[in-house]
Design a protein around this motif. Structure first.
Motif, short mmCIF file in Angstrom:
data_model
loop_
_atom_site.label_atom_id
_atom_site.label_comp_id
_atom_site.label_asym_id
_atom_site.label_seq_id
_atom_site.Cartn_x
_atom_site.Cartn_y
_atom_site.Cartn_z
N PRO A 90 -3.22 10.72 1.03
CA PRO A 90 -2.35 11.18 -0.05
C PRO A 90 -1.55 10.04 -0.65
O PRO A 90 -1.27 9.04 0.01
N LEU A 91 -1.18 10.21 -1.91
CA LEU A 91 -0.44 9.17 -2.62
C LEU A 91 1.04 9.17 -2.25
O LEU A 91 1.69 8.11 -2.28
N LEU A 92 1.60 10.32 -1.92
CA LEU A 92 3.04 10.45 -1.69
C LEU A 92 3.31 11.20 -0.39
O LEU A 92 2.47 11.96 0.08
N ASP A 93 4.49 11.00 0.15
CA ASP A 93 4.97 11.77 1.29
C ASP A 93 6.46 11.98 1.08
O ASP A 93 7.28 11.14 1.43
N LEU A 94 6.80 13.12 0.46
CA LEU A 94 8.17 13.38 0.01
C LEU A 94 8.79 14.61 0.69
O LEU A 94 9.81 15.11 0.22
N ASN A 95 8.16 15.11 1.75
CA ASN A 95 8.68 16.27 2.47
C ASN A 95 8.72 17.51 1.60
O ASN A 95 9.59 18.38 1.76
N LEU A 96 7.78 17.64 0.67
CA LEU A 96 7.71 18.80 -0.21
C LEU A 96 7.01 19.95 0.50
O LEU A 96 6.15 19.74 1.34
N ARG A 97 7.33 21.19 0.10
CA ARG A 97 6.56 22.35 0.55
C ARG A 97 6.71 23.51 -0.42
O ARG A 97 6.66 24.67 -0.04
N LEU A 98 6.83 23.20 -1.71
CA LEU A 98 7.04 24.25 -2.71
C LEU A 98 5.73 24.82 -3.23
O LEU A 98 5.59 26.02 -3.39
N GLY A 99 4.74 23.98 -3.49
CA GLY A 99 3.57 24.45 -4.21
C GLY A 99 3.79 24.35 -5.71
O GLY A 99 4.52 23.48 -6.19
N GLU A 100 3.15 25.25 -6.47
CA GLU A 100 3.24 25.29 -7.93
C GLU A 100 2.57 24.10 -8.60
O GLU A 100 2.60 23.99 -9.83
N GLY A 101 2.03 23.16 -7.83
CA GLY A 101 1.52 21.92 -8.41
C GLY A 101 2.58 20.84 -8.55
O GLY A 101 2.35 19.81 -9.17
N THR A 102 3.75 21.05 -7.94
CA THR A 102 4.85 20.10 -8.12
C THR A 102 4.50 18.72 -7.57
O THR A 102 4.83 17.70 -8.19
N GLY A 103 3.85 18.65 -6.41
CA GLY A 103 3.47 17.36 -5.87
C GLY A 103 2.42 16.67 -6.73
O GLY A 103 2.45 15.46 -6.93
N ALA A 104 1.48 17.46 -7.26
CA ALA A 104 0.46 16.91 -8.15
C ALA A 104 1.11 16.33 -9.40
O ALA A 104 0.70 15.27 -9.90
N LEU A 105 2.12 17.01 -9.92
CA LEU A 105 2.82 16.51 -11.10
C LEU A 105 3.54 15.20 -10.81
O LEU A 105 3.53 14.28 -11.64
N LEU A 106 4.16 15.09 -9.64
CA LEU A 106 4.85 13.86 -9.30
C LEU A 106 3.88 12.69 -9.10
O LEU A 106 4.26 11.53 -9.29
N ALA A 107 2.64 13.01 -8.75
CA ALA A 107 1.63 11.96 -8.60
C ALA A 107 1.00 11.55 -9.93
O ALA A 107 0.37 10.49 -10.01
N ALA A 108 1.16 12.38 -10.96
CA ALA A 108 0.50 12.12 -12.23
C ALA A 108 0.83 10.74 -12.82
O ALA A 108 -0.08 10.05 -13.31
N PRO A 109 2.10 10.29 -12.81
CA PRO A 109 2.36 8.94 -13.35
C PRO A 109 1.63 7.83 -12.59
O PRO A 109 1.26 6.81 -13.20
N LEU A 110 1.45 8.00 -11.29
CA LEU A 110 0.70 6.99 -10.53
C LEU A 110 -0.75 6.95 -10.98
O LEU A 110 -1.36 5.87 -11.09
N VAL A 111 -1.32 8.13 -11.23
CA VAL A 111 -2.70 8.20 -11.69
C VAL A 111 -2.83 7.54 -13.06
O VAL A 111 -3.76 6.77 -13.32
N ARG A 112 -1.89 7.83 -13.95
CA ARG A 112 -1.93 7.20 -15.28
C ARG A 112 -1.77 5.68 -15.17
O ARG A 112 -2.46 4.93 -15.87
N ALA A 113 -0.90 5.23 -14.30
CA ALA A 113 -0.70 3.79 -14.13
C ALA A 113 -1.97 3.13 -13.61
O ALA A 113 -2.33 2.02 -14.06
N ALA A 114 -2.65 3.78 -12.69
CA ALA A 114 -3.88 3.21 -12.15
C ALA A 114 -4.95 3.09 -13.22
O ALA A 114 -5.70 2.10 -13.27
N ALA A 115 -5.05 4.10 -14.10
CA ALA A 115 -6.02 4.02 -15.19
C ALA A 115 -5.66 2.88 -16.15
O ALA A 115 -6.54 2.13 -16.60
N ALA A 116 -4.37 2.75 -16.47
CA ALA A 116 -3.93 1.69 -17.38
C ALA A 116 -4.20 0.31 -16.80
O ALA A 116 -4.44 -0.66 -17.53
N LEU A 117 -4.15 0.21 -15.49
CA LEU A 117 -4.41 -1.08 -14.84
C LEU A 117 -5.78 -1.62 -15.21
O LEU A 117 -5.95 -2.84 -15.41
#
Length: 336
Positions: free
Chosen positions: A294-321
């Protein structure tokens, strides 16, 4: 003439040639390689990320496996549609489009922005009988694939998955138990917030559910213990894989859907990007079963896609690289 598919060696050689020390961006470089290989291009795109939130109810809630009542599910769907849930706030913050899909909520819902893909009004109680019929399981998978294709047809480069459904961690734990596989006690966590007594009761109900069926074949496990929203997320991964589109997988429940998807079609593992390790018991072991980092470890347990959303900027940065960074040769030659 179409661009030839890049090899991992070629993508890494391009990264190593950039104007910075080779390997200096660590995991982000690995993520860039993953994106290139999934999208089959040396310049992957991540401009438009679409979050699909699948909502469904679980018959297991009849036996008290959740600290919250089932009517929270339709209430939260209304909150998503009003733009006031945590996922909405995070989506706005990171520039991600959101679609809410009724996969199987046990209520009649109507809203212009809600996608009606309801396969049933909640699953049956898996502690007493199969959660769904074989036809319902197959239909939910197919409808999930349809939603993935629709989002990609609307212009999304990458999909992110989220879910809402009271009782979903119980279903996910049973799926993990059979498909990881892992001892049931290692799969069951507090979910939405059980105290010690609530967790003990949840374990007892899920032990009864597991004892009802010895299923191990993936589709049969899904129909015995799954949820409509979990099945549709698994189908969405299949649909994305058919289009060579990356999928950002959220937490425990979404990872259970990925486990189902991969056990049904092992080749679809290649499109999964795992956003985070959640605080839910068992998630780390389920990630290991999928050989996932996994990209992050933030002690989340909400769901809703919240962790996926927080990872989105990292994914965009990797593509821009891969598309926006000059090579050291170009820098030294002044070709900027």
């Amino acid at each position: 003439m179409s661009e030839p598919f890049p090899t991992e060696a070629a993508v890494r050689a391009g990264l190593d040639a950039q104007a910075r020390p080779p390997g200096s961006l660590g995991r982000i470089e690995d993520l860039a390689v993953e994106l290139a290989l999934i999208q089959r291009t040396a310049t992957p795109r991540a401009d438009r990320i679409a979050l699909l939130i699948f909502a469904g109810d679980h018959g297991l809630t009849q036996d008290g496996v959740s600290a919250y009542p089932a009517d929270v599910t339709p209430a939260m769907v209304a909150t998503f549609l009003a733009g006031r849930a945590t996922a909405n706030a995070f989506a706005r913050a990171v520039g991600v489009e959101t679609t809410v899909i009724d996969a199987g909520v046990a209520a009649d819902l109507s809203h212009p922005a809600l996608v009606d893909a309801k396969t049933g009004r909640g699953t049956k109680n898996a502690a007493r009988e199969p959660a769904m019929t074989p036809d319902q399981a197959r239909l939910a998978l197919a409808r999930g694939a349809e939603q993935a294709r629709a989002a990609l047809d609307r212009g999304a480069d990458i999909l992110a998955l989220g879910e809402m459904g009271i009782g979903s961690t119980a279903s996910a734990a049973l799926l993990m138990h059979r498909l990881a596989p892992a001892p049931l006690d290692d799969c069951v966590g507090v979910g939405t917030g059980h105290d010690a007594a609530g967790l003990a009761h949840k374990r007892a109900v899920l032990a009864r559910a597991a004892g009802r069926s010895d299923a191990t074949e993936p589709l049969e496990v899904l129909r015995q213990f799954g949820g409509y929203e979990i099945a549709m997320m698994a189908g969405a991964i299949h649909g994305a894989a058919d289009r060579n589109a990356p999928v950002i997988v959220d937490g425990f429940i979404c990872t259970a859907a990925a486990l189902v998807a991969v056990r049904l079609r092992p080749e679809t593992r290649r499109v999964c990007l795992f956003a985070h390790r959640s605080a839910e018991a068992g998630h780390g072991r389920m990630l290991q079963a999928l050989d996932a980092r996994p990209l992050l470890d933030l002690n989340l347990r909400l769901g809703e896609g919240t962790g996926a959303l927080l990872a989105a900027p990292l994914v965009r940065a990797a593509a821009a690289l891969l598309s926006d960074v000059a090579s050291l040769d170009d820098v030294m030659a002044g070709r900027l």
